[in-house]
Design a protein around this motif. Structure first.
Motif, short mmCIF file in Angstrom:
data_model
loop_
_atom_site.label_atom_id
_atom_site.label_comp_id
_atom_site.label_asym_id
_atom_site.label_seq_id
_atom_site.Cartn_x
_atom_site.Cartn_y
_atom_site.Cartn_z
N ALA A 46 0.84 -1.20 0.00
CA ALA A 46 0.00 0.00 0.00
C ALA A 46 0.87 1.24 0.00
N GLN A 47 0.35 2.29 -0.61
CA GLN A 47 1.07 3.56 -0.61
C GLN A 47 1.25 4.03 0.83
N ALA A 48 2.49 4.32 1.20
CA ALA A 48 2.79 4.69 2.58
C ALA A 48 3.34 6.11 2.64
N PRO A 49 3.13 6.79 3.76
CA PRO A 49 2.30 6.36 4.89
C PRO A 49 0.83 6.66 4.64
N LEU A 50 -0.02 6.17 5.56
CA LEU A 50 -1.42 6.59 5.52
C LEU A 50 -1.45 8.11 5.67
N ARG A 51 -2.35 8.75 4.93
CA ARG A 51 -2.32 10.21 4.90
C ARG A 51 -3.73 10.77 4.69
N PHE A 52 -4.00 11.91 5.30
CA PHE A 52 -5.24 12.62 5.05
C PHE A 52 -5.28 13.10 3.60
N ARG A 53 -6.47 13.22 3.07
CA ARG A 53 -6.63 13.72 1.71
C ARG A 53 -6.36 15.23 1.66
N SER A 54 -6.23 15.72 0.46
CA SER A 54 -5.99 17.16 0.28
C SER A 54 -7.20 17.99 0.70
N ASP A 55 -8.38 17.34 0.84
CA ASP A 55 -9.56 18.07 1.32
C ASP A 55 -9.68 18.03 2.85
N GLY A 56 -8.65 17.48 3.52
CA GLY A 56 -8.63 17.48 4.98
C GLY A 56 -9.43 16.37 5.63
N THR A 57 -9.71 15.28 4.92
CA THR A 57 -10.49 14.18 5.50
C THR A 57 -9.72 12.86 5.41
N PHE A 58 -10.05 11.96 6.33
CA PHE A 58 -9.54 10.59 6.30
C PHE A 58 -10.69 9.69 6.73
N LYS A 59 -11.08 8.76 5.84
CA LYS A 59 -12.26 7.93 6.08
C LYS A 59 -11.87 6.47 6.28
N ILE A 60 -12.43 5.88 7.35
CA ILE A 60 -12.18 4.47 7.69
C ILE A 60 -13.48 3.69 7.58
N LEU A 61 -13.44 2.56 6.94
CA LEU A 61 -14.57 1.63 6.90
C LEU A 61 -14.28 0.51 7.88
N GLN A 62 -15.13 0.34 8.90
CA GLN A 62 -14.99 -0.77 9.83
C GLN A 62 -15.86 -1.94 9.38
N VAL A 63 -15.25 -3.11 9.27
CA VAL A 63 -15.97 -4.34 8.90
C VAL A 63 -15.84 -5.31 10.07
N ALA A 64 -16.95 -5.57 10.74
CA ALA A 64 -16.95 -6.43 11.92
C ALA A 64 -17.67 -7.74 11.64
N ASP A 65 -17.02 -8.85 11.97
CA ASP A 65 -17.67 -10.16 11.95
C ASP A 65 -18.18 -10.57 10.57
N MET A 66 -17.27 -10.70 9.62
CA MET A 66 -17.66 -11.23 8.31
C MET A 66 -18.07 -12.70 8.39
N HIS A 67 -17.41 -13.46 9.27
CA HIS A 67 -17.73 -14.90 9.43
C HIS A 67 -17.72 -15.64 8.09
N PHE A 68 -16.73 -15.37 7.28
CA PHE A 68 -16.68 -15.97 5.94
C PHE A 68 -16.36 -17.46 6.04
N GLY A 69 -17.05 -18.25 5.24
CA GLY A 69 -16.85 -19.70 5.22
C GLY A 69 -16.17 -20.15 3.95
N ASN A 70 -16.94 -20.83 3.09
CA ASN A 70 -16.40 -21.38 1.84
C ASN A 70 -17.02 -20.76 0.60
N GLY A 71 -17.42 -19.51 0.70
CA GLY A 71 -17.93 -18.83 -0.48
C GLY A 71 -19.33 -19.24 -0.87
N LYS A 72 -19.52 -19.59 -2.13
CA LYS A 72 -20.85 -19.91 -2.65
C LYS A 72 -21.48 -21.10 -1.95
N LEU A 73 -20.67 -21.97 -1.39
CA LEU A 73 -21.19 -23.18 -0.74
C LEU A 73 -21.70 -22.92 0.67
N THR A 74 -21.39 -21.77 1.23
CA THR A 74 -21.75 -21.47 2.62
C THR A 74 -23.06 -20.69 2.68
N ARG A 75 -24.03 -21.25 3.33
CA ARG A 75 -25.35 -20.64 3.39
C ARG A 75 -25.41 -19.54 4.45
#
Length: 408
Positions: A46-75
């Protein structure tokens, strides 16, 4: 004559067998045993270091508990009966893809139970699929482990090592410190409990007075999986060695204020470096309360450890942590204030994790905004958050301010 025919037939048979073996080796086996220097590649960084944008913002997406199994086979679990027949892990993948496209985050934080170990027959393959959308996007990301990740084919140490080697990942198995004899050399700290304790610094906006200084710090902690205390099964907890490390890093973060003060300040309030923390299992203090100013849903009992190591007291005494982001309890998606620090659930993201039929899976977004000086962007002025639902319009709900400077 018969013996001559037999010899010829034997020769032809041996020739065909030899030719077949050579063919198979050339086309199928040899390429797997030979290093193709043209196709060989190292981790895409990844481009380093992490940096704020030129518009003065930094956005984080939190992903909690994906619980991924085996893809298409997982119901899916806990969805409407009308949705079940066509619902699988692919719904989780599509949700992540849509969130990345809509919110365009600068960074993605996965807060544990990324894969559901008991349903994942191959941990590595499940990790590739689970993190696939963010890797494809090229966005920097990092992860911590939950209590289910290690239930497949890898130990917790192997999982974090593998995750740290994935494309665009900023995750680390162990924290690191600078070698005093060489400021560019980082040495891992292995005498600490857990796997996946590390911090990431986010630098100021390009062209600003703080372009070469971190103005936001991100702590990641391994809250463990399960434990037994006096014969009673419970969830694991953040250990004292981790808290010692956290205090040390926090002191370093606060020391940087002195460095920033040496440069021309944009305002007298632009020199404090706020921090955010990410881990999986909630701390006992959340269950004990009292929680103030709750925003969101408190739908289930807080599942935490029986052991209280004083995480809240440590965070309060450090002074820099403004908000903590957790997972584990899928039907909780609230933010509540404890001791002046916000504790926010991400809400259940994955479709193979438990949930509530008819209640949309969801994700949390965190936005840090810089203050504007007379000529340049300064330090962090405000931190906000909201959630998105996986419905037809990716509805935005529960927007709130988590922290804002008293004056600017």
């Amino acid at each position: 004559m018969d013996s001559s025919n037999t010899w010829i037939q034997s020769f032809i048979y041996l020739f065909l067998v030899s030719a077949s073996v050579h063919f198979l080796h050339t086309l199928l086996i040899s390429p797997k045993l030979t290093v193709n220097h043209q196709n060989a590649r190292v981790k895409r960084v990844a481009q380093a270091p992490l940096r704020f944008r030129s518009d003065g913002t930094f956005k984080i997406l939190q992903v909690a508990d994906m619980h991924f199994g085996n893809g298409k086979l997982t119901r899916c679990r806990d969805v409407l009966e009308s949705e079940y027949n066509y619902c699988s892990d692919m719904n989780t993948t599509r949700f992540l893809e849509k969130m990345i496209q809509l919110e365009k985050p600068d960074f993605v934080a996965f807060t544990g139970d990324n894969i559901f170990g008991s349903s994942a027959t191959d941990a590595a393959e499940s990790l590739f699929q689970a993190f696939g959308p963010v890797i494809k996007s090229g966005i920097p990301w990092a992860a911590v482990l939950g209590n289910h990740d290690q239930e497949s084919t890898m130990t917790r140490e192997e999982l974090m090592s593998f995750i740290s080697l994935m494309d665009f990942s900023l995750s680390r198995t162990f924290p690191s410190v600078e070698d005093n004899s060489n400021s560019n050399k980082q040495n891992p700290v292995t005498n600490i409990d857990g796997f996946g304790n590390y911090n990431l610094r986010v630098w100021g906006a390009p062209g600003s007075n703080f372009a070469n200084s971190s103005v936001l710090n991100l702590y990641f902690l391994d809250s463990g999986d399960r434990a037994t205390v006096d014969g009673v099964r419970t969830y694991d907890w953040i250990k004292e060695s981790q808290l010692d490390w956290l205090r040390h890093v926090s002191e370093k973060v606060q020391e940087q204020k002195l460095d920033i003060n040496e440069s021309p300040p944009i305002s007298p309030h632009s020199t404090t470096t706020p921090s955010l923390a990410f881990f999986h299992i909630p701390i006992p203090e959340i269950r004990q309360g009292p929680l103030y100013s709750v925003v969101g849903h408190y739908r289930e009992y807080v599942a935490c450890s029986l052991v209280n190591t004083g995480v809240l007291n440590t965070l309060v005494s450090m002074g820099d942590v403004k908000a903590v982001f957790i997972g584990h309890d899928h039907k909780n998606d609230f933010c509540g204030n404890l001791g002046g620090i916000w504790f926010c659930y991400g809400g259940g993201f994955g479709y193979h994790g438990y949930g509530l039929a008819g209640w949309s899976r969801r994700s949390r977004v965190i936005l840090a905004e810089l203050g504007k000086g007379e000529q340049s962007w300064g330090g962090v002025k405000r931190i906000k958050t909201w959630k998105r639902l996986d419905d037809e319009t990716l509805s935005k709900i529960d927007e709130q301010i988590l922290w804002e400077r008293e004056s600017w």
